[in-house]
Design a protein around this motif. Structure first.
Motif, PDB file in Angstrom:
ATOM      1  N   ASP A 326      -2.228  17.196  -3.076  1.00 15.69           N
ATOM      2  CA  ASP A 326      -0.796  16.945  -2.880  1.00 15.69           C
ATOM      3  C   ASP A 326       0.065  18.148  -3.243  1.00 15.69           C
ATOM      4  OD1 ASP A 326      -1.448  16.814  -5.537  1.00 15.69           O
ATOM      5  OD2 ASP A 326      -0.059  15.180  -6.008  1.00 15.69           O
ATOM      6  N   TRP A 333       1.304  14.010   1.052  1.00 12.26           N
ATOM      7  CA  TRP A 333       1.374  12.556   1.169  1.00 12.26           C
ATOM      8  C   TRP A 333       0.056  11.881   0.784  1.00 12.26           C
ATOM      9  CZ3 TRP A 333      -1.889  10.796   5.142  1.00 12.26           C
ATOM     10  CH2 TRP A 333      -2.360  11.796   5.999  1.00 12.26           C
ATOM     11  N   LYS A 372      -4.736   7.430  -2.327  1.00 16.97           N
ATOM     12  CA  LYS A 372      -3.721   6.714  -1.573  1.00 16.97           C
ATOM     13  C   LYS A 372      -3.148   7.634  -0.497  1.00 16.97           C
ATOM     14  CE  LYS A 372       0.775   4.412  -2.015  1.00 16.97           C
ATOM     15  NZ  LYS A 372       1.861   4.002  -2.925  1.00 16.97           N
ATOM     16  N   PHE A 373      -3.008   7.076   0.711  1.00 16.89           N
ATOM     17  CA  PHE A 373      -2.324   7.751   1.795  1.00 16.89           C
ATOM     18  C   PHE A 373      -0.932   7.124   1.913  1.00 16.89           C
ATOM     19  CE2 PHE A 373      -6.838   8.029   2.906  1.00 16.89           C
ATOM     20  CZ  PHE A 373      -6.973   9.379   3.142  1.00 16.89           C
ATOM     21  N   ASP A 374       0.084   7.861   1.488  1.00 21.08           N
ATOM     22  CA  ASP A 374       1.466   7.395   1.567  1.00 21.08           C
ATOM     23  C   ASP A 374       2.007   7.793   2.937  1.00 21.08           C
ATOM     24  OD1 ASP A 374       4.050   6.621   1.228  1.00 21.08           O
ATOM     25  OD2 ASP A 374       4.384   7.698  -0.646  1.00 21.08           O
ATOM     26  N   LEU A 375       1.810   6.918   3.924  1.00 25.07           N
ATOM     27  CA  LEU A 375       2.158   7.261   5.300  1.00 25.07           C
ATOM     28  C   LEU A 375       3.662   7.327   5.505  1.00 25.07           C
ATOM     29  CD1 LEU A 375      -0.569   5.181   7.156  1.00 25.07           C
ATOM     30  CD2 LEU A 375      -0.591   7.596   6.557  1.00 25.07           C
ATOM     31  N   LYS A 377       5.730   8.743   3.534  1.00 22.77           N
ATOM     32  CA  LYS A 377       6.063  10.132   3.210  1.00 22.77           C
ATOM     33  C   LYS A 377       5.671  11.064   4.355  1.00 22.77           C
ATOM     34  CE  LYS A 377       5.821  13.298  -0.717  1.00 22.77           C
ATOM     35  NZ  LYS A 377       5.258  13.515  -2.085  1.00 22.77           N
ATOM     36  N   ARG A 429       2.115   1.393   6.458  1.00 24.77           N
ATOM     37  CA  ARG A 429       2.950   2.102   5.484  1.00 24.77           C
ATOM     38  C   ARG A 429       2.123   2.865   4.460  1.00 24.77           C
ATOM     39  NH1 ARG A 429       7.327   2.515   8.029  1.00 24.77           N
ATOM     40  NH2 ARG A 429       8.675   2.545   6.193  1.00 24.77           N
ATOM     41  N   SER A 430       0.990   2.329   4.077  1.00 22.58           N
ATOM     42  CA  SER A 430       0.150   3.022   3.088  1.00 22.58           C
ATOM     43  C   SER A 430      -1.278   2.482   3.187  1.00 22.58           C
ATOM     44  CB  SER A 430       0.682   2.847   1.661  1.00 22.58           C
ATOM     45  OG  SER A 430       0.601   1.494   1.261  1.00 22.58           O
ATOM     46  N   ASN A 432      -4.752   2.454   0.601  1.00 23.81           N
ATOM     47  CA  ASN A 432      -5.421   2.765  -0.664  1.00 23.81           C
ATOM     48  C   ASN A 432      -6.931   2.645  -0.469  1.00 23.81           C
ATOM     49  OD1 ASN A 432      -2.985   3.015  -2.227  1.00 23.81           O
ATOM     50  ND2 ASN A 432      -2.808   0.812  -2.136  1.00 23.81           N
ATOM     51  N   ASN A 508      -1.445  -1.570   3.761  1.00 21.16           N
ATOM     52  CA  ASN A 508      -0.189  -2.322   3.725  1.00 21.16           C
ATOM     53  C   ASN A 508       0.541  -2.103   5.050  1.00 21.16           C
ATOM     54  OD1 ASN A 508      -0.341  -3.322   0.963  1.00 21.16           O
ATOM     55  ND2 ASN A 508      -0.108  -1.177   0.369  1.00 21.16           N
ATOM     56  N   GLN A 518      -1.146  -7.469   4.339  1.00 24.60           N
ATOM     57  CA  GLN A 518      -2.102  -6.632   3.609  1.00 24.60           C
ATOM     58  C   GLN A 518      -3.510  -6.910   4.137  1.00 24.60           C
ATOM     59  OE1 GLN A 518      -3.449  -7.119  -0.719  1.00 24.60           O
ATOM     60  NE2 GLN A 518      -1.985  -5.419  -0.900  1.00 24.60           N
TER      61      GLN A 518
END
Length: 560
Positions: A326, A333, A372-375, A377, A429-430, A432, A508, A518
């Protein structure tokens, strides 16, 4: 003819007294006295359920801060706890002739000394004593004093001793003694991290953030150990039918353990930490019977100097690494952590079988990834998509005016359908994820002992690769080549290897702002291998009879 009618209904009484005394700020004393006479009982109890003995019980205990008698500038902390308790039970009837009151039996003795001796003999008396010094230590008296690895304040001492002595008509003496001595050391450093490029303008670009954040901490974060000696001694001497001990030997129950714990932690960088922990359970062998000769005492001291006979050795080494993925604008992200942990255990065989069946050695390797992939972001790297993910707030209560021609054009360009479609495409959205792989090997019949860090005194067995979690089956051939395997045909504990994999994904999803879903996916698999690995007597290549290593009944099981 003899007739007995009615019940003996003599009244009884009981009393309790308690004392709580506080002496300034250095001691508290508590005392308790309880007495109940023959015939005492609850109102709801029957006559046959009332006490048939006289009971006297008293105890006194005190918590004393002995350091209050020492100048405060010395910085000592010496908490002490002492207690004394006695319980005396005098029966109403002669325990050897339960139909006869004890007073009637005592009147049959003409000699006052014999009468007193028998009265003491039938009593059940228990005496308990204890004294404890817990966490005796020295504290720093100067404010903002530095913590050094050699400071005496890093040590603490504990001593605890208790005893219980009982005697009764059937028991000449029962002695139960417990002793514990502990020495602990704990040092924690103030982390000092060196970041050579932190203030360098040459690495101010976000693409060079990984280099700018390079750091190292040269000092270990925590270092400690604890040694505990725990000894238990029980001796019981019963009486015979003549109320003597002739022909009846006493029985003993003894244990003497020397437990040692070591721990070490080093935050090498802000993203890498290493920790080490070792636990040793050792037995200090004692000669049989009472320790009543100098030779027996010397034997215990000699075994103590050898740190006892090791029974179990456990070692655990762990590495945690926060992957700096990161640190760059392209992948900022994504967050991910890597974990690697290895365990090693050595267990001694029974004292009369260690030479024939050997000991047991095993290791375990546990490694995994979490992240975690914070999509959201990732989507927000686009100005258009960021505007969709961050809708404008309504301006209620503000004065409205007629929209200008420019506003009308902007409003026309604002394609609600297009934005809604793009928002739908960004429904994920994300994500994990976690992945764990656990492996282990168990080798029974292992004859070498443990010296340091799981290795023997020659630093060859079982090998550093096995100590650090290697799952290669070469350990079998090395055990044969180096004569590490017990030469017994009765070795039936199987050589074992196992491998367990656990993968979990969680996504998510938001198809619409008011709808959240989920999704969870799991994959679990395990594989286990067992076989008997030992020596058997067989005909060798030269025609002679000898022992050859064999692998019997291999079995592989698993599930998915």
């Amino acid at each position: 003819e003899l007739r007995v009618t009615d019940f003996k209904n003599d009244p009884g009484w009981a009393a309790n007294a308690r004392l709580d005394l506080k002496l300034a700020d250095f001691a508290t004393i508590n005392g308790d006295l309880r007495y109940s006479s023959v015939g005492f009982g609850a109102v709801s109890q029957r006559i046959s359920e009332r006490r048939r003995e006289e009971v006297l019980n008293y105890d006194i205990s005190a918590n004393v801060a002995l350091d209050k008698f020492i100048p405060e500038k010395v910085g000592l902390r010496i908490p002490m706890f002492v207690s004394y308790e006695e319980r005396k039970i005098t029966p109403s009837y002669d325990p050897l002739d339960p139909d006869v009151p004890l007073e009637a039996t005592l009147r049959t003795f003409d000699n006052p000394e014999e009468r007193e001796a028998y009265a003491n003999l039938v009593q059940d008396v228990t005496t308990r004593k204890s004294i404890n010094f817990t966490n005796v230590r020295k504290v720093k008296t100067k404010e903002n004093a530095k913590s050094r690895i050699y400071d005496i304040e890093n040590f603490s001492f504990t001593y605890a001793s208790s005893s219980a002595i009982q005697r009764s008509i059937y028991k000449q003496e029962y002695v139960n003694k417990n002793m514990r001595i502990g020495l602990a050391y704990n040092w924690s450093s103030t982390p000092i991290s060196y970041e050579p490029f932190k203030n360098s303008k040459a690495f101010s670009s976000p693409w060079l953030q990984l280099i700018k954040d390079l750091n190292i901490t040269p000092l270990v974060s925590n270092l400690g150990f604890r040694w505990d000696l725990n000894r238990r001694f029980i001796r019981e001497q019963l009486r015979n039918a003549d109320l003597t001990t002739e022909g009846i030997l006493p029985t003993w129950e003894k244990s003497f353990f020397f437990d040692r714990n070591y721990n070490f932690r080093w935050n090498l960088t802000k993203s890498i930490s290493v920790d080490y922990m070792a636990r040793v359970n050792a037995i200090v062998d004692e000669p049989a019977g009472d320790i009543n000769t100098q030779a027996k005492r010397d034997s215990i001291i000699t075994n103590l100097k050898r740190l006892g006979r090791m029974k179990t050795f456990d070692q655990d080494i762990g590495l945690t690494y926060r992957i700096p993925i990161d640190k760059t604008p392209l992948t900022d992200w994504i967050n991910s952590d890597f974990r690697y942990r290895v365990g090693y255990t050595w267990k001694a065989g029974a004292t009369d079988q260690a030479d024939t069946l050997g000991n047991t050695v095993q290791n375990q390797r546990d490694w995994g990834l979490t992240g975690k992939f914070d999509l959201v972001k990732l989507y927000n790297k686009s100005k258009l998509l960021k505007d969709i993910n961050s809708p404008r707030r309504s301006s209620r209560g503000l004065a409205t005016s007629r929209p200008s021609e420019t506003d009308t054009l902007v409003q026309k360009r604002d394609n609600k359908f297009g934005k809604g479609f793009l928002r739908f495409l960004m429904m994920v959205r994300s994500v994990n994820f976690s992945f764990t792989n656990r492996e282990g090997t168990v080798l029974p019949g292992y004859t070498p002992s443990v010296f340091l860090f799981g290795m023997d005194s020659s630093w060859s067995a079982p090998g550093w690769d096995f100590v650090f979690g290697s799952q290669s089956r070469d350990i079998q051939s090395r055990a044969i080549e180096n004569d590490w395997l017990a030469r017994s045909e009765f070795l039936s504990f199987p050589f074992t290897q196992y491998n367990n994999i656990d993968l979990k994904l969680t996504a998510n999803i938001e198809p619409a702002p008011d709808l959240r879903i989920q999704l969870v996916a799991n994959k679990i698999s395990s594989d286990n291998f067992h076989e008997i690995f030992r020596y058997n007597t067989d005909t060798l290549d030269d025609g002679t009879i000898g022992q050859v290593p064999v692998q019997l009944a291999p079995t592989r099981t698993g599930n998915y």
